[in-house]
Design an enzyme around this catalytic site. Structure first.
Site, PDB file in Angstrom:
ATOM      1  CG  ASP A  23     -23.366  39.033 -43.913  1.00 37.60           C
ATOM      2  OD1 ASP A  23     -24.337  39.777 -44.154  1.00 37.60           O
ATOM      3  OD2 ASP A  23     -22.811  38.318 -44.762  1.00 37.60           O
TER       4      ASP A  23
ATOM      5  CE  LYS B 230     -24.191  45.726 -41.856  1.00 36.24           C
ATOM      6  NZ  LYS B 230     -23.436  44.466 -41.959  1.00 36.24           N
TER       7      LYS B 230
ATOM      8  N   GLY C  61     -28.478  42.171 -46.355  1.00 35.75           N
ATOM      9  CA  GLY C  61     -29.478  41.284 -45.781  1.00 35.75           C
ATOM     10  C   GLY C  61     -29.348  41.402 -44.274  1.00 35.75           C
ATOM     11  CG  HIS C  62     -29.215  44.644 -42.507  1.00 34.32           C
ATOM     12  ND1 HIS C  62     -29.110  46.002 -42.383  1.00 34.32           N
ATOM     13  CD2 HIS C  62     -28.104  44.252 -43.197  1.00 34.32           C
ATOM     14  CE1 HIS C  62     -27.997  46.419 -42.979  1.00 34.32           C
ATOM     15  NE2 HIS C  62     -27.377  45.377 -43.498  1.00 34.32           N
TER      16      HIS C  62
ATOM     17  CD  GLN D   8     -23.451  46.759 -48.578  1.00 35.95           C
ATOM     18  OE1 GLN D   8     -23.494  47.976 -48.645  1.00 35.95           O
ATOM     19  NE2 GLN D   8     -24.524  46.020 -48.746  1.00 35.95           N
TER      20      GLN D   8
HETATM   21  P1  GDP Z   1     -26.138  42.012 -40.870  1.00 39.98           P
HETATM   22  O1  GDP Z   1     -26.067  41.968 -42.348  1.00 39.98           O
HETATM   23  O2  GDP Z   1     -24.936  42.670 -40.261  1.00 39.98           O
HETATM   24  O3  GDP Z   1     -27.405  42.608 -40.343  1.00 39.98           O
HETATM   25  O4  GDP Z   1     -26.101  40.496 -40.372  1.00 39.98           O
HETATM   26  P2  GDP Z   1     -26.962  39.278 -40.989  1.00 39.98           P
HETATM   27  O5  GDP Z   1     -28.354  39.384 -40.530  1.00 39.98           O
HETATM   28  O6  GDP Z   1     -26.713  39.130 -42.453  1.00 39.98           O
HETATM   29  O7  GDP Z   1     -26.218  38.051 -40.332  1.00 39.98           O
HETATM   30  C1  GDP Z   1     -26.158  37.882 -38.953  1.00 39.98           C
HETATM   31  C2  GDP Z   1     -26.820  36.540 -38.603  1.00 39.98           C
HETATM   32  O8  GDP Z   1     -26.476  36.183 -37.286  1.00 39.98           O
HETATM   33  C3  GDP Z   1     -28.329  36.591 -38.617  1.00 39.98           C
HETATM   34  O9  GDP Z   1     -28.831  35.337 -38.967  1.00 39.98           O
HETATM   35  C4  GDP Z   1     -28.680  36.924 -37.167  1.00 39.98           C
HETATM   36  O10 GDP Z   1     -29.971  36.475 -36.791  1.00 39.98           O
HETATM   37  C5  GDP Z   1     -27.609  36.160 -36.443  1.00 39.98           C
HETATM   38  N1  GDP Z   1     -27.168  36.734 -35.166  1.00 39.98           N
HETATM   39  C6  GDP Z   1     -27.026  38.045 -34.818  1.00 39.98           C
HETATM   40  N2  GDP Z   1     -26.488  38.149 -33.575  1.00 39.98           N
HETATM   41  C7  GDP Z   1     -26.284  36.885 -33.159  1.00 39.98           C
HETATM   42  C8  GDP Z   1     -25.720  36.319 -31.960  1.00 39.98           C
HETATM   43  O11 GDP Z   1     -25.282  37.001 -31.057  1.00 39.98           O
HETATM   44  N3  GDP Z   1     -25.651  34.951 -31.895  1.00 39.98           N
HETATM   45  C9  GDP Z   1     -26.100  34.150 -32.894  1.00 39.98           C
HETATM   46  N4  GDP Z   1     -25.994  32.844 -32.736  1.00 39.98           N
HETATM   47  N5  GDP Z   1     -26.627  34.647 -34.024  1.00 39.98           N
HETATM   48  C10 GDP Z   1     -26.702  35.981 -34.146  1.00 39.98           C
HETATM   49  P1  IMO Z   2     -24.823  43.272 -45.222  1.00 46.39           P
HETATM   50  O1  IMO Z   2     -25.388  44.665 -45.157  1.00 46.39           O
HETATM   51  C1  IMO Z   2     -21.756  40.616 -46.767  1.00 46.39           C
HETATM   52  C2  IMO Z   2     -20.229  41.479 -50.782  1.00 46.39           C
HETATM   53  C3  IMO Z   2     -20.524  40.492 -51.887  1.00 46.39           C
HETATM   54  C4  IMO Z   2     -19.281  40.663 -52.739  1.00 46.39           C
HETATM   55  C5  IMO Z   2     -19.009  42.162 -52.633  1.00 46.39           C
HETATM   56  C6  IMO Z   2     -19.550  42.984 -53.793  1.00 46.39           C
HETATM   57  O2  IMO Z   2     -25.844  42.218 -45.096  1.00 46.39           O
HETATM   58  O3  IMO Z   2     -23.687  43.133 -44.265  1.00 46.39           O
HETATM   59  P2  IMO Z   2     -21.994  43.769 -54.508  1.00 46.39           P
HETATM   60  O4  IMO Z   2     -23.217  42.971 -54.832  1.00 46.39           O
HETATM   61  O5  IMO Z   2     -22.156  44.719 -53.378  1.00 46.39           O
HETATM   62  O6  IMO Z   2     -21.395  44.419 -55.716  1.00 46.39           O
HETATM   63  O7  IMO Z   2     -20.907  42.662 -54.046  1.00 46.39           O
HETATM   64  O8  IMO Z   2     -19.612  42.592 -51.440  1.00 46.39           O
HETATM   65  N1  IMO Z   2     -21.409  42.000 -50.066  1.00 46.39           N
HETATM   66  C7  IMO Z   2     -21.744  41.642 -48.810  1.00 46.39           C
HETATM   67  N2  IMO Z   2     -21.187  40.730 -47.990  1.00 46.39           N
HETATM   68  N3  IMO Z   2     -22.789  41.363 -46.355  1.00 46.39           N
HETATM   69  C8  IMO Z   2     -23.338  42.301 -47.153  1.00 46.39           C
HETATM   70  O9  IMO Z   2     -24.288  43.156 -46.728  1.00 46.39           O
HETATM   71  C9  IMO Z   2     -22.837  42.446 -48.471  1.00 46.39           C
HETATM   72  N4  IMO Z   2     -23.148  43.238 -49.521  1.00 46.39           N
HETATM   73  C10 IMO Z   2     -22.265  42.966 -50.473  1.00 46.39           C
HETATM   74  O10 IMO Z   2     -20.651  39.185 -51.382  1.00 46.39           O
HETATM   75  O11 IMO Z   2     -18.195  40.001 -52.152  1.00 46.39           O
HETATM   76 MG    MG Z   3     -26.197  40.589 -43.908  1.00 50.54          MG
END
Ligand code: GDP
Ligand code: IMO
Ligand code: MG
Length: 418
Positions: free
Chosen positions: A13, A16, A40-41, A219
């Protein structure tokens, strides 16, 4: 040849999705190579919020997208996502990709619920059980899904074993039977058959033809099955080395490795977290950063940036550059802290240890910076608050890779380049 990898440097998270979308504009192919719909991206374009679990985020730029052999693919989820983004989806799926079958989700749930104190806090998407079957050589691959006879044979072999485990070990009721699974999954196979592509071949040929390929990691480094905080990890390899085995491509085709570093740290699920904040600053970061899981909606644990972790991440991944995200979330705090070492027992360490042992009692040592303001309207790196630059300079020096991008808001435009 331009093979670029986007890697989560922390616990996932990091942003990415946003960075993949940003660099995706100037690329030809966007490829997922490990993990599954545990990811979840998020990509934000104006008031549109797009969330991708299985499809590479390259969809948002209308690029050709590929799912490599190292991914575990849930076809039910794929169907939903393809329907959601249909006019923009130009997808290729490697025949070697393993399929998440409905028993995998139940096994994940059954195992988690029976674990008590050692619960991982998985996403319950069947990721671990699907990878376990792959390692045990009893998995169903995409090439089987698209061939009804082969699929029937595979299901016939596996189903009785899965049924026994789910009913007898985990005491679960099965909402499906052998025939209903074959019926449903062979239809899904038919639907996706036209998307079959040897991704290893497609990617290597594209790179040899001077095309640009972006590999979107899922991840994060400390969720790596070997190098993360085992057993509180996922079942794949999010570190940069995972791209070679996940795509079927030699290491020397990669010439750029971008480490995505959130300006603080978050983690979903259980496991060690030395800089975790359980105070009002933590609450502020959760609220300001909207730190709730993109996949499960769970509240993310939050803490200060951890440099022992980042230096270890640098060693494991070999970042050629860094992208800092969510700097705006730290805006307005009086002081910003960054962890420089920990005391574990009577030892002071400045790298992330190989074992969790003692980590739960680690005491983090911090360097403190004066607070700064980020408006999200900054256009150039030079527009950033001087105190923010001091924080970034320190991080860059300590990690040992140049910062090339700073994200100051979720939107595509809220990005400055250095
Ligand atoms: P990922 O799994 O690495 O793709 O990240 P996620 O999408 O799960 O979580 C990142 C969250 O932060 C999302 O809700 C993005 O829209 C948000 N986000 C990304 N970059 C920024 C930033 O620079 N500032 C803020 N406030 N939110 C951001
Ligand atoms: P993105 O790509 C954050 C965490 C789960 C748990 C552990 C194992 O959005 O960054 P799993 O279901 O993979 O067997 O769970 O890994 N986890 C993540 N945490 N971002 C993710 O993906 C994750 N994918 C798995 O919360 O701790
Ligand atoms: Mg994510």
């Amino acid at each position: 040849m331009t093979g670029t990898v986007v890697i989560g440097s922390q616990f996932g998270d990091e942003g990415k999705g946003k960075v993949t979308d940003f660099y995706g504009k100037n690329t030809d192919l966007v490829v997922r190579y490990q993990g599954g719909n545990n990811a979840g991206h998020t990509v934000v374009i104006g008031d549109q919020v797009l969330k991708f679990h299985l499809l590479p985020s390259g969809v948002a730029q209308g690029k050709r997208i590929l799912i490599g052999a190292g991914v575990v693919l849930d076809p039910r989820v794929l169907k939903k996502e393809v329907e959601e983004f249909k006019e923009k989806v130009d997808l290729g799926i490697d025949p070697r990709t393993h399929i998440i079958m409905p028993w995998h989700n139940l096994e994940d749930e059954g195992r988690e619920d029976s674990r008590g104190k050692t619960k991982i806090g998985t996403t319950k998407r069947g990721i671990g059980p699907a990878y376990a079957d792959k390692a045990q050589r009893v998995g169903i691959r995409f090439e089987d899904l698209v061939d009804k006879n082969r699929l029937a044979e595979k299901i016939r072999d596996i189903f009785p074993v899965k049924k026994a485990i789910l009913e007898k070990v985990y005491d679960l009721k099965l909402p499906f039977n052998e025939n209903s699974v074959l019926e449903e999954y062979s239809k899904l196979g038919e639907l996706f058959r036209p998307m079959l592509s040897d991704v290893s071949l497609e990617v290597c040929t594209a790179l040899d033809d001077e095309k640009r390929v972006l590999f979107e990691g899922a991840q994060g480094t400390f969720l790596d099955n070997d190098f993360g905080t085992y057993p509180f990890v996922t079942s794949s390899h999010p570190i940069s080395g995972g791209v070679s085995t996940g795509v079927g491509m030699p290491l020397n085709k990669i010439n750029r490795i971008i480490g995505i570093v959130k300006a603080y740290t978050t983690r979903v699920g259980f496991g060690p977290f030395p800089t975790e904040l359980n105070d009002e600053i933590g609450t502020h970061l959760v609220e300001t950063g909207k730190e709730f899981g993109t996949t499960t909606g769970r509240k993310r644990r939050v803490g200060w940036l951890d440099l022992p972790m980042m230096k270890t991440s640098m060693r494991l991944n070999g970042f050629s550059e860094i992208a800092i995200t969510k700097l705006d979330v730290l805006s307005g705090l009086e002081k910003v802290k960054v962890c420089t070492s920990y005391n574990v027992g009577d030892k002071k360490i400045d790298l992330f240890p190989y074992s969790n042992k003692g980590l739960e009692n680690a005491v983090a040592n911090y360097k403190e910076f004066d607070g700064f303001t980020i408006t999200g309207k900054e256009k150039n790196y030079s527009d950033l608050d001087e105190n923010a630059k001091k924080y970034l300079d320190f991080i860059e020096k300590e990690i040992g890779a140049p910062i090339k991008l700073v994200s100051i808001g979720p939107g595509r435009e809220e990005t400055v380049l250095k």
